[in-house]
Design a protein around this motif. Structure first.
Motif, mmCIF file in Angstrom:
data_model
loop_
_atom_site.group_PDB
_atom_site.id
_atom_site.type_symbol
_atom_site.label_atom_id
_atom_site.label_comp_id
_atom_site.label_asym_id
_atom_site.label_seq_id
_atom_site.Cartn_x
_atom_site.Cartn_y
_atom_site.Cartn_z
ATOM 1 N N PRO A 1 0.825 -1.217 0.000
ATOM 2 C CA PRO A 1 0.000 0.000 0.000
ATOM 3 C C PRO A 1 0.852 1.258 0.000
ATOM 4 C CG PRO A 1 -0.758 -1.570 1.664
ATOM 5 C CD PRO A 1 0.559 -2.079 1.166
ATOM 6 N N ASP A 2 0.366 2.280 -0.729
ATOM 7 C CA ASP A 2 1.063 3.563 -0.743
ATOM 8 C C ASP A 2 0.944 4.277 0.590
ATOM 9 O OD1 ASP A 2 1.742 3.149 -3.382
ATOM 10 O OD2 ASP A 2 -0.084 4.114 -4.134
ATOM 11 N N ASP A 3 -0.142 4.027 1.305
ATOM 12 C CA ASP A 3 -0.344 4.641 2.618
ATOM 13 C C ASP A 3 -1.134 3.657 3.476
ATOM 14 O OD1 ASP A 3 -3.199 5.061 1.947
ATOM 15 O OD2 ASP A 3 -2.405 6.626 0.615
ATOM 16 N N ASP A 4 -1.578 4.114 4.644
ATOM 17 C CA ASP A 4 -2.242 3.232 5.596
ATOM 18 C C ASP A 4 -3.756 3.327 5.517
ATOM 19 O OD1 ASP A 4 -1.971 1.253 7.574
ATOM 20 O OD2 ASP A 4 -2.445 2.705 9.148
ATOM 21 N N THR A 5 -4.291 3.890 4.437
ATOM 22 C CA THR A 5 -5.733 4.009 4.304
ATOM 23 C C THR A 5 -6.347 2.673 3.895
ATOM 24 O OG1 THR A 5 -5.584 4.675 1.984
ATOM 25 C CG2 THR A 5 -5.515 6.425 3.643
ATOM 26 N N ALA A 6 -7.644 2.530 4.195
ATOM 27 C CA ALA A 6 -8.342 1.294 3.838
ATOM 28 C C ALA A 6 -8.390 1.116 2.327
ATOM 29 C CB ALA A 6 -9.756 1.315 4.420
ATOM 30 N N ALA A 7 -8.545 2.222 1.592
ATOM 31 C CA ALA A 7 -8.609 2.134 0.129
ATOM 32 C C ALA A 7 -7.300 1.620 -0.449
ATOM 33 C CB ALA A 7 -8.944 3.505 -0.456
ATOM 34 N N ALA A 8 -6.162 2.115 0.083
ATOM 35 C CA ALA A 8 -4.857 1.675 -0.413
ATOM 36 C C ALA A 8 -4.623 0.201 -0.106
ATOM 37 C CB ALA A 8 -3.749 2.534 0.204
ATOM 38 N N ARG A 9 -5.030 -0.230 1.096
ATOM 39 C CA ARG A 9 -4.862 -1.641 1.449
ATOM 40 C C ARG A 9 -5.732 -2.535 0.581
ATOM 41 N NH1 ARG A 9 -5.134 0.549 6.712
ATOM 42 N NH2 ARG A 9 -7.274 -0.223 6.939
ATOM 43 N N HIS A 10 -6.960 -2.074 0.325
ATOM 44 C CA HIS A 10 -7.858 -2.854 -0.531
ATOM 45 C C HIS A 10 -7.290 -2.966 -1.944
ATOM 46 C CE1 HIS A 10 -11.529 -4.452 -2.271
ATOM 47 N NE2 HIS A 10 -11.508 -3.485 -3.172
ATOM 48 N N ARG A 11 -6.753 -1.871 -2.470
ATOM 49 C CA ARG A 11 -6.178 -1.893 -3.810
ATOM 50 C C ARG A 11 -5.013 -2.867 -3.876
ATOM 51 N NH1 ARG A 11 -3.074 3.255 -6.136
ATOM 52 N NH2 ARG A 11 -1.674 2.551 -4.498
ATOM 53 N N SER A 12 -4.137 -2.857 -2.870
ATOM 54 C CA SER A 12 -2.988 -3.763 -2.865
ATOM 55 C C SER A 12 -3.437 -5.219 -2.800
ATOM 56 C CB SER A 12 -2.059 -3.444 -1.687
ATOM 57 O OG SER A 12 -1.400 -2.212 -1.886
ATOM 58 N N ARG A 13 -4.442 -5.493 -1.984
ATOM 59 C CA ARG A 13 -4.943 -6.871 -1.904
ATOM 60 C C ARG A 13 -5.487 -7.323 -3.251
ATOM 61 N NH1 ARG A 13 -6.906 -5.191 3.277
ATOM 62 N NH2 ARG A 13 -8.948 -4.731 2.356
ATOM 63 N N LEU A 14 -6.205 -6.429 -3.925
ATOM 64 C CA LEU A 14 -6.769 -6.774 -5.224
ATOM 65 C C LEU A 14 -5.669 -7.000 -6.255
ATOM 66 C CD1 LEU A 14 -9.508 -7.136 -6.629
ATOM 67 C CD2 LEU A 14 -9.403 -4.724 -7.274
ATOM 68 N N TYR A 15 -4.670 -6.120 -6.270
ATOM 69 C CA TYR A 15 -3.546 -6.277 -7.195
ATOM 70 C C TYR A 15 -2.807 -7.584 -6.936
ATOM 71 C CZ TYR A 15 -3.782 -1.447 -8.923
ATOM 72 O OH TYR A 15 -4.153 -0.276 -9.524
ATOM 73 N N ASN A 16 -2.527 -7.870 -5.666
ATOM 74 C CA ASN A 16 -1.771 -9.070 -5.332
ATOM 75 C C ASN A 16 -2.566 -10.340 -5.660
ATOM 76 O OD1 ASN A 16 0.497 -7.692 -4.386
ATOM 77 N ND2 ASN A 16 -0.368 -7.469 -2.337
ATOM 78 N N ALA A 17 -3.875 -10.304 -5.422
ATOM 79 C CA ALA A 17 -4.702 -11.458 -5.756
ATOM 80 C C ALA A 17 -4.689 -11.716 -7.262
ATOM 81 C CB ALA A 17 -6.136 -11.250 -5.264
ATOM 82 N N SER A 18 -4.798 -10.655 -8.058
ATOM 83 C CA SER A 18 -4.783 -10.829 -9.513
ATOM 84 C C SER A 18 -3.421 -11.307 -9.999
ATOM 85 C CB SER A 18 -5.162 -9.517 -10.212
ATOM 86 O OG SER A 18 -4.163 -8.529 -10.036
ATOM 87 N N THR A 19 -2.355 -10.808 -9.381
ATOM 88 C CA THR A 19 -1.011 -11.241 -9.765
ATOM 89 C C THR A 19 -0.809 -12.722 -9.459
ATOM 90 O OG1 THR A 19 -0.058 -9.040 -9.428
ATOM 91 C CG2 THR A 19 1.450 -10.903 -9.345
ATOM 92 N N LEU A 20 -1.203 -13.149 -8.249
ATOM 93 C CA LEU A 20 -1.034 -14.549 -7.873
ATOM 94 C C LEU A 20 -1.874 -15.460 -8.763
ATOM 95 C CD1 LEU A 20 -1.025 -14.339 -3.964
ATOM 96 C CD2 LEU A 20 0.922 -14.777 -5.476
ATOM 97 N N ALA A 21 -3.115 -15.051 -9.050
ATOM 98 C CA ALA A 21 -3.970 -15.869 -9.911
ATOM 99 C C ALA A 21 -3.398 -15.962 -11.320
ATOM 100 C CB ALA A 21 -5.381 -15.282 -9.951
ATOM 101 N N THR A 22 -2.864 -14.849 -11.831
ATOM 102 C CA THR A 22 -2.270 -14.856 -13.169
ATOM 103 C C THR A 22 -1.049 -15.768 -13.221
ATOM 104 O OG1 THR A 22 -3.030 -12.591 -13.549
ATOM 105 C CG2 THR A 22 -1.279 -13.405 -14.973
ATOM 106 N N LEU A 23 -0.179 -15.628 -12.235
ATOM 107 C CA LEU A 23 1.021 -16.469 -12.200
ATOM 108 C C LEU A 23 0.654 -17.939 -12.048
ATOM 109 C CD1 LEU A 23 3.373 -14.346 -9.908
ATOM 110 C CD2 LEU A 23 3.460 -14.569 -12.394
ATOM 111 N N LEU A 24 -0.359 -18.219 -11.225
ATOM 112 C CA LEU A 24 -0.779 -19.605 -11.018
ATOM 113 C C LEU A 24 -1.260 -20.227 -12.329
ATOM 114 C CD1 LEU A 24 -1.327 -21.955 -9.100
ATOM 115 C CD2 LEU A 24 -3.584 -20.948 -8.637
#
Length: 325
Positions: A210-233
């Protein structure tokens, strides 16, 4: 106006978009990164409006592969500003199937609403709930085009094929494969694929923070990481399947089941050669793939949304500097 890569491909299929009445539309397709952040919709709208005025367009629709969010945390499909004659469409919210047809309907509806004098000045369409989140994630994985990850793993795949070719004719491997139960083979497959996915994330630095400690930034990072892991898988599973099929063909070509059975001390058939190829694929994925060093080239880095967003920001920085001057 479409972001590079997948949005541009979708936009080019919309160049023949036509009106339902007797009028006609002249459609221009421009490939240009116009987004600077997944939740900063207003900035994207302002940039599109500037281009509309500069180019003299009647209206502009921006297509992006980034997941957009509203104030309530839901995922946006469309954000329309009729007064500015600008709209933004988030392609991941269309889901992972029939995306071109859905994009055509969405863009056609948006254009018609902006040309209708009775339409409200602003309009938003959101997808909410668990089903909406799954739809957005599926759309993100499809935009990543995981099948294109295979060229990025060519060195590891070649090394694994070489390792598998040698292991297939090794009598010790025959005995090991014959002694393993089905659940051990499944665990070996899961572990080997998981190790490669994990190594790719580490080696290519694909994990988003996350770029900062906001809920929106954390949600965005989780979404990005989930898509990255699914793509790599998905990409690694394709490589694993290719490796298994080649190992199986090699085993069927060079091995005689009766000879293998006599060495392993048990009856051996062609079905057992399929099990042998399965075990060899798992072992070769770890030994050959990780041992060779995985290249982290464009195909691998393209699996991460955060990396493509970083590229967009870098491409937009010169424009921002020019505006400051």
């Amino acid at each position: 106006m479409a972001d590079p890569h997948a949005p541009t491909e979708v936009a080019r299929h919309l160049a023949d978009l036509h009106a339902d009445d007797e009028g006609s539309w002249d459609v221009d397709v421009v490939s240009e990164p116009f987004t600077t952040g997944s939740e900063d919709v207003r900035t994207a709208v302002e940039r599109l409006e500037d281009r509309r005025r500069d180019e003299g367009w009647d209206l502009v629709v921006g297509l992006t592969e980034l997941p957009l969010h509203d104030e309530e945390g839901g995922h946006l499909l469309v954000d329309t500003d009729t007064a500015r004659r600008v709209a933004v469409v988030s392609l991941p919210a269309l889901g992972g199937v029939r995306r071109h047809a859905r994009a055509r309907r969405a863009v056609g509806s948006v254009v018609r609403s902006m040309t209708d004098e009775d339409s409200p000045d602003d309009g938003r369409v959101s997808v909410a709930g668990a089903r909406g989140r799954a739809r957005v994630l599926t759309g993100m994985v499809l935009a990543n085009r995981p099948w294109l990850l295979v060229p990025g793993l060519k060195s590891a795949l070649v090394a694994a094929l070489a390792t598998g070719a040698v292991a297939t004719v090794n009598s010790t491997v025959w005995v090991l494969a014959d002694s393993l139960s089905w659940w051990r083979l499944v665990v070996a497959s899961v572990v080997s694929v998981g190790l490669v996915v994990g190594w790719l994330v580490v080696d290519a630095e694909l994990w988003d923070r996350p770029d900062d400690d906001t809920a929106a930034a954390r949600h965005r990072s989780r979404l990005y990481n989930a898509s990255t892991l699914a793509t790599l898988l998905v990409g690694v599973l394709i490589c694993y399947l290719v490796l298994y099929l080649i190992n199986l063909l090699w085993a069927l070509f060079v091995l005689d089941p009766s000879v293998v059975g006599s060495t392993a001390g048990s009856s051996y058939g062609y079905g057992d050669l399929a099990v042998l190829a399965w075990f060899v694929a798992s072992a070769a994925t770890v030994g050959g793939g990780l041992g060779s060093g995985l290249e982290s080239d464009e195909a691998v880095r393209a699996a991460a949304y955060s990396k493509r967003e970083e590229e967009r920001r870098n491409r937009l920085e010169p424009d921002a500097d020019d505006d400051d001057r």
